[in-house]
Design a protein around this motif. Structure first.
Motif, PDB file in Angstrom:
ATOM      1  N   GLN A  32      18.042 -49.424 -33.851  1.00  0.00           N
ATOM      2  CA  GLN A  32      19.555 -49.897 -34.177  1.00  0.00           C
ATOM      3  C   GLN A  32      20.668 -50.088 -33.573  1.00  0.00           C
ATOM      4  O   GLN A  32      22.072 -50.712 -33.610  1.00  0.00           O
ATOM      5  CB  GLN A  32      20.262 -48.402 -34.934  1.00  0.00           C
ATOM      6  CG  GLN A  32      22.050 -47.557 -35.407  1.00  0.00           C
ATOM      7  CD  GLN A  32      21.620 -46.580 -35.850  1.00  0.00           C
ATOM      8  OE1 GLN A  32      21.587 -46.083 -36.097  1.00  0.00           O
ATOM      9  NE2 GLN A  32      23.576 -46.644 -36.876  1.00  0.00           N
ATOM     10  N   GLY A  60      24.413 -43.278 -34.566  1.00  0.00           N
ATOM     11  CA  GLY A  60      24.978 -44.588 -33.951  1.00  0.00           C
ATOM     12  C   GLY A  60      26.462 -44.796 -34.804  1.00  0.00           C
ATOM     13  O   GLY A  60      27.600 -44.931 -33.845  1.00  0.00           O
ATOM     14  N   SER A  85      18.084 -42.661 -39.065  1.00  0.00           N
ATOM     15  CA  SER A  85      17.600 -43.312 -37.471  1.00  0.00           C
ATOM     16  C   SER A  85      16.207 -41.489 -37.210  1.00  0.00           C
ATOM     17  O   SER A  85      14.862 -42.365 -36.724  1.00  0.00           O
ATOM     18  CB  SER A  85      17.916 -43.159 -36.898  1.00  0.00           C
ATOM     19  OG  SER A  85      19.371 -44.337 -37.376  1.00  0.00           O
ATOM     20  N   ASP A  96      15.819 -50.404 -38.598  1.00  0.00           N
ATOM     21  CA  ASP A  96      16.867 -49.729 -38.700  1.00  0.00           C
ATOM     22  C   ASP A  96      18.290 -49.930 -38.632  1.00  0.00           C
ATOM     23  O   ASP A  96      19.079 -50.713 -37.809  1.00  0.00           O
ATOM     24  CB  ASP A  96      16.831 -48.448 -37.611  1.00  0.00           C
ATOM     25  CG  ASP A  96      17.659 -47.314 -37.581  1.00  0.00           C
ATOM     26  OD1 ASP A  96      18.883 -47.348 -38.566  1.00  0.00           O
ATOM     27  OD2 ASP A  96      17.837 -46.366 -36.844  1.00  0.00           O
ATOM     28  N   GLU A  97      19.034 -50.154 -39.388  1.00  0.00           N
ATOM     29  CA  GLU A  97      19.842 -51.418 -39.363  1.00  0.00           C
ATOM     30  C   GLU A  97      19.929 -53.015 -38.858  1.00  0.00           C
ATOM     31  O   GLU A  97      20.655 -52.939 -38.504  1.00  0.00           O
ATOM     32  CB  GLU A  97      21.142 -50.609 -39.600  1.00  0.00           C
ATOM     33  CG  GLU A  97      21.225 -48.996 -40.356  1.00  0.00           C
ATOM     34  CD  GLU A  97      22.589 -48.482 -39.969  1.00  0.00           C
ATOM     35  OE1 GLU A  97      23.436 -48.988 -39.636  1.00  0.00           O
ATOM     36  OE2 GLU A  97      22.882 -47.138 -40.002  1.00  0.00           O
TER      37      GLU A  97
HETATM   38 MG   LIG Z   1      21.279 -44.550 -37.993  1.00  0.00          MG
END
Ligand SMILES: [Mg+2]
Ligand SMILES: Nc1ncnc2c1ncn2[C@@H]1O[C@H](COP(=O)(O)OP(=O)(O)OP(=O)(O)O)[C@@H](O)[C@H]1O
Ligand SMILES: Nc1ncnc2c1ncn2[C@@H]1O[C@H](COP(=O)(O)OP(=O)(O)OP(=O)(O)O)[C@@H](O)[C@H]1O
Ligand SMILES: [Mg+2]
Lengths: 270, 293, 310, 270, 293
Positions: free
Chosen positions: A93, D149, A57, A171-172
């Motif tokens: 995210q 996260g 990230s 991001d994801e």
């Molecule tokens: Mg991350």
């Protein structure tokens, strides 16, 4: 409206050279990545893969212009990235990236409005088309706090994709989605890429997803993130899921990440 | 905590079902008793509170039996009615409201500018915190000489003093609200290329709205307080003064019921503004957006 | 000469002549006779200090307040603005009242008593009371009762005294509070200012900056004429003047009380100062004034010098 | 500390009977689930599986005591659930469930402290052990805003597991974790379950995870959620990943969720 | 936006590397120019701002040349020094501070109770919003009769008035902060079985701290304003006059430099409290926790 500068396809769109990222607070210093280098070329679907906390990230934020490297440089089309801009859209995210004071429709339309990237007349059509793609047309005038986690992420994805940015940072994005929705979204991303050939920088935890989505895969080591490998995954898609190349690449990455033979994982259970 | 290992759960058959096609399910309503209905009605609860307060006033004043210090609510209401119909209360209240709204609007605008500066530049940030720390505690009398020098005797001076009382409170709260906007929301706004004023009004203001609204409420209340106090000092020019002067005159004339009628007017306006303006604002913004319960 | 001026007063009966002037436009008329077009605005302020600020900032040209604030202003501005009195307004007594049967004179106030007065130390009530205390306790002992004095605005002081709230047992008052208080059972007078000052003494005065007086001689003359006329009007037609008072101020005080006060022989309107030197000397002795006036003419303009005053 | 009431193992710990959940706001009424019934027995690892927005989180919140059914009833040990309590710990889907004003260590220790579920002397040891398990010992005294996260989610998992509650409610706890960490966490959850046999209600998007973690799987239909099927998955674990039963169950669920044959999915790409 | 389809990215070789074992990497420091260093120093920026303000005062006052309305900064400083060393300023300031702190503490505590009630019960919620809307705009003079009746003369009455000025502002902000606490955080707290006071202090207060702190700041400033004003209005006796009385006395005596010295004292105390108390509080709480930047 920035007209894209003429690009030499042999030059990378985005290049990171020995990028070290650090977070400094009063009490603590955290090094997120250490001397990470990679080059993303126009039309790459570049995947960052690595264990939790390895700085994926942070790298994305740095490419978006939010985090300045303490060492090395990160460049977009040859120029140092100084600040964020609408040429790079980012899907974060976190779930709180939607603007709570705008309805789902408005959330998707807003970036298009403020950047003037599309003529006003086109915006409504684009928004409706993308809401349809993420299956949330019925929720168009609902505010984000009334959505489930996965629905929020889908809106964020639609918002970013509808902008058709030159560089898409994700991001994801699909982590909170169920298997079916995830497939649909992945397919949608690939279809859009076929249409407009933008550049994607994509963070994921799923090796399978990395192989399906990515054309290049950057594998990072655990915290602080360093480059472990850069692999070629072009030509792999949904239909390659069973093929030997897919399986071979998958197990190669697993070995790298898990640092032991993938079969021995089951032992963790015993 | 002792855990006796539970027995294995009983074996159960698997099953599959075909979900019904329920396209739209209406509201499923549970019956509520009339008591639940009443206690869930905000207006009703509010009226009860007001009635209790009114009764407390009436009873305490009756027991106290000192009209000079504290007249009964009933006496006050008679005085209020008299001042409204025969007297000048309405006109004076309107005059005060006008000054108040002017001062309030200028104060809020000035706070907006100050906070915008502080949101975009480091020096603006320091300026705001320094100025607020310095000037916010200053009483209005400190400004009188300046007000007189700059604006002379009259409404502009009162407006100036009101601006002073609104500005810092609103600025402080707005600033703190801006500072608390989550990093993700900021970043989202910045990826759209928002900067400067558009960033402030597009992202920071709505994201900090709960704090801003409570700043506005506090500012409004203090604008009233300051107005009433300032009108005493600045008095009445050739034409009649405002509500503050009404209260002061009646105080000097020892017409306590009229003093309380004036104060009751302030209270009633306060209630009206809170329920009509601020509550409406909250319902249509922060509550609707799920930013406040 | 200026074509538009502002006059600031406080509220209360002492300013009746100015109210009559406002109501009948006497100053404007007098100016007209001298061939000047004049617009006058009258403002009423809620305190003495803002009044001074208004005068100093040229927000108003003519101010009217008690003798004491005028003397302070004269003392402080002698080197620049030269504020002085234009004329006196009225002479009226201030009563020291009590709600305690046992208190018969100033000396009877004990350490547990509390005397309310507007602005301890600085108000005219505080100064006159200090003069009375000095007379009662001996020279140099003017501060003997300082510890039991408390600042309190007239309305609160009145309410506290008459309802025996907050421990107030004494109240250095002024009209119309003192007259109203005396009607309440259990309240009696301990001393009054005429007694202390040795006769009828000026309470309120009108004052202005030297510049204004110098540059607008005609206006000032017209003002003096107008004030004289107003005083004459009050003396000849008290009831009519009171009508004007109510019309202009909208005061709600009971008319009988107002009439009673104004009809009393002690209450007098006059443009010439009386017994002001005693106050000035006393203020000098306590350090409130830095310079000692050699005569009352030092702090009044020549507008009233020609006649007798003190 | 509530001493657990004597339980008849033939009675369910948690039972939902025709539970309909609705969200009412001024402008809109959203039905999250419609007449959902299921029974969770002591020691069950009960998985809720279903498309995004079908009401999984809502059901979990209802079981935790935050959302009252508008119809039907949801009961814990035979008693209607009125409010939350420390006998049910929940891992939320959102990242902001940690208390920002407490360090990672304190976040894990806090629930143990305030509930008094464990003697004071034990707490420190437990916290350290769990921080070790989630691999964040080095971040013990860091505040949550300095975590990635996935790290935040891991702390939330540790916080819930360390409490060893009677019922553990987990809402996509592993969604933000990379493949390796995810495996480790899954293994950890299973090991803990072996030790103490608590009851888990687990929401996931991954069919594979559902099969590995769950003993019972409740499949929900798309919005508004209704029960589609309840399946038995006991006996499946990491090592069964290749077995025919695993594959069969997996494809059965895929069919149910995707509502078409799983192989046709690749077509979405074309 | 026209998209010319980019040529395929160039083929590149794959590679693998062995990451270095870097156990702890120290801070990587970039060189800063002395200008960057200076402008990044908050204290320096603050001092610059203060110097600019001081210069502006001095210049404006010199230009105005009206010592009675607005003395020069230099004159004021001389007066301040004189009042501190020869006069009673210090003693009076201490007295005022004492009253202030008492009133402030009571006000904050009362706000705490009111808001706690409103956080736990529906009726408490209505009570708070109604009371605030009604009483917050009321000027201090409205309370005079009640204060006199209940507390008599002197300090308790002033404390009462200060409480009034602190209470509503702090309560309003705290309440709004509580309302804005995210649903997830609330739920997390409740799963730990927190309820009532423990829930409020364990979850709501820290989660709403940014709003509470700005409420505390505003409350502090208003407490000052009210104190200065209240000492003029009532209760000051020669024994007990505080800073407000010091200012008033000098104002009536037209000792304007001393008036400004008094006001300067208020300003300096404001700055000191802001930088010593509130800033420290913020740094060690909301900033450290990442709740405010
Ligand atoms: Mg991350
Ligand atoms: N705001 C922050 N302040 C301080 N440190 C931070 C901050 N954000 C991240 N970090 C630290 O930087 C490192 C990398 O974080 P990052 O969020 O980039 O990881 P990630 O690879 O995205 O992990 P995940 O897969 O769990 O999201 C972590 O060790 C984390 O503790
Ligand atoms: N706070 C809320 N207010 C109104 N509606 C809500 C709220 N939370 C959820 N919903 C609605 O309820 C439905 C179910 O939401 P829920 O969060 O339970 O879904 P979910 O199954 O957890 O989805 P996901 O897998 O995406 O997290 C959704 O349609 C959503 O729009
Ligand atoms: Mg969910």
């Amino acid at each position: 409206m920035a007209t894209a500068p003429p690009r030499d396809p042999a030059l990378p769109v985005l290049s990171a050279e020995d990028v070290s990222l650090q977070y400094k607070t009063r009490e603590r210093l955290v090094t997120a990545t250490w001397r990470v280098s990679f080059k993303v070329y126009s039309g790459d679907r570049f995947v960052l893969l690595g264990p939790s906390g390895c700085g994926k990230s942070s790298l994305l934020k740095s490419a978006a212009g939010f985090l300045e490297p303490v060492e090395g440089r990160i460049r977009l089309n040859g120029r140092d990235i100084k600040r964020p801009g609408p040429d790079r859209m980012m899907v974060f995210q976190e779930f709180d990236q939607l603007l709570p004071w705008k309805s789902v429709y408005e959330n998707v339309a807003y970036p298009m409005r403020v950047t003037g990237r599309f003529p006003r007349s086109e915006i409504d059509g684009r928004v409706r088309a993308y809401l349809d793609k993420i299956g949330l047309s019925r929720f168009a005038d609902v505010h984000p706090h009334m959505l489930s986690g996965g629905m929020k992420q889908r809106v964020a994805i639609a918002r970013a994709m509808a902008m058709e940015p030159d560089v898409l940072l994700m991001d994801e994005p699909f982590a909170a989605l169920d298997a079916l929705t995830r497939r649909t979204m992945q397919a949608e991303l690939l279809r859009l890429w076929e249409d407009t050939r933008f550049t994607v920088l994509f963070v994921t935890h799923s090796i399978e997803e990395a192989l399906i989505i990515g054309t290049r895969i950057l594998v990072l080591s655990p915290h602080p993130g360093q480059v472990r490998a850069e692999l070629d995954a072009s030509g792999l898609g949904f239909d390659s899921a069973g093929t030997p190349r897919f399986a071979e690449l998958q197990s190669r990455i697993e070995t790298m990440l898990f640092n032991r033979s993938p079969t021995s994982l089951a032992e963790a259970h015993a | 905590m002792s855990h006796t290992l539970a027995a294995d759960p009983p074996p159960r058959p698997e099953y599959e079902r075909t979900p019904l096609a329920v396209d739209s399910i209406g509201e499923i309503v549970r019956d509520l008793s009339w008591r639940e209905r009443l206690t869930q009605n905000a207006l009703f609860r509010r009226i009860v509170i007001l009635l209790v307060l009114a009764a407390a006033w009436q009873i305490y004043a009756t027991w106290l039996d000192n009209e000079l210090m504290m007249p009964k609510l009933s006496t006050t209401l008679v005085a209020l009615w008299d001042a409204l119909t025969n007297g000048t209360l309405l006109e004076r209240t309107l005059l005060s409201l006008q000054v108040l709204v002017t001062g309030y609007a200028i104060g809020v605008a000035a706070a907006g500018i100050l906070v915008s500066l502080s949101a975009t530049t480091q020096i603006g940030n320091d300026l705001l915190s320094t100025l607020t720390a310095m000037f916010n505690p200053l009483p209005a009398i400190a400004l009188l000489p300046l007000a007189l020098l700059w604006f002379g005797l009259g409404l502009p001076s009162i407006v100036f003093v009101i601006v002073h009382s609104v500005l810092w409170a609103v600025a402080l709260n707005t600033h703190s609200g801006f500072q608390s906007v989550s990093e993700t929301m900021r970043m989202a706004g910045q990826t759209f290329g928002l900067r400067g004023v558009r960033y402030i009004f597009g992202i920071l203001v709505p994201a900090a709205l709960p704090a801003i609204v409570s700043g506005l409420k506090i500012g409004w209340a203090f604008a009233w307080r300051t107005l009433i106090a300032a009108e005493l000092v600045f008095g009445a020019s050739s034409r009649s003064g405002g509500l503050g002067w009404f209260i002061f005159e009646n105080r000097v004339a020892l017409e306590t019921p009229y003093v309380f009628a004036g104060l009751l007017t302030v209270i009633l306006i306060g209630l009206a503004i809170e329920s009509l303006v601020f509550r409406t604002l909250e319902i249509h913004t922060v509550r609707k957006w799920g930013m406040q319960r | 000469e200026m074509s538009s001026v502002k006059v600031a007063t406080q509220i209360g009966l002492p300013y009746l002549p100015l109210i009559v002037m406002q109501h009948d436009k006497l100053w404007e008329t007098a100016a007209k006779e001298k061939g000047l077009d004049l617009k006058v605005e009258y403002a009423r302020l809620g305190g003495g200090a803002p009044l001074n600020d208004a005068l100093l900032s040229d927000s108003v040209q003519i101010a009217s307040a008690g003798v004491a604030p005028m003397l302070t202003l004269w003392d402080k501005t002698s080197k620049n603005y030269g504020v002085k009195g234009l004329s006196a307004i009225n002479a009226s007594p201030m009563y020291l009242l009590t709600n305690k049967e046992s208190i018969k004179s100033i000396k009877d106030f004990g350490p547990d008593d509390r005397i309310a007065l507007p602005s301890i130390k600085v108000s005219i009530q505080a100064i006159v009371l200090a003069m009375g205390v000095e007379q009662a306790f001996g020279p140099g002992k003017s501060g003997a009762l300082d510890n039991i004095q408390v600042s309190m605005a007239h309305p609160e002081a009145y309410a506290a005294l008459t309802s025996k709230a907050g421990g107030i047992t004494g109240y250095m008052a002024s009209s119309p509070f003192q007259e109203r208080a005396l009607k309440v059972p259990g309240i009696h007078k301990v001393a009054d200012s005429f007694q202390i000052q040795g006769g009828p003494a000026t309470l309120s005065v009108i004052y202005a900056k030297a510049d204004f007086v110098k540059q607008n001689p005609q206006l000032v003359a017209a003002f003096m004429e107008a004030q004289k006329k107003a005083v004459a009007l009050i003396k000849s037609d008290l009831k009519g003047s009171i009508d004007k008072y109510y019309a202009v101020t909208g005061d709600k005080t009971d008319r009988a009380i107002v009439e009673g006060i104004l009809a009393s022989p002690e209450y007098d309107f006059d443009i010439f100062p009386k017994e002001s030197m005693k106050i000035a000397e006393f203020m000098y002795s306590t350090g409130a004034l830095k310079q000692k006036p050699s005569s009352w003419k030092d702090y009044f303009f020549e507008t009233v010098h020609s006649e007798k005053g003190s």
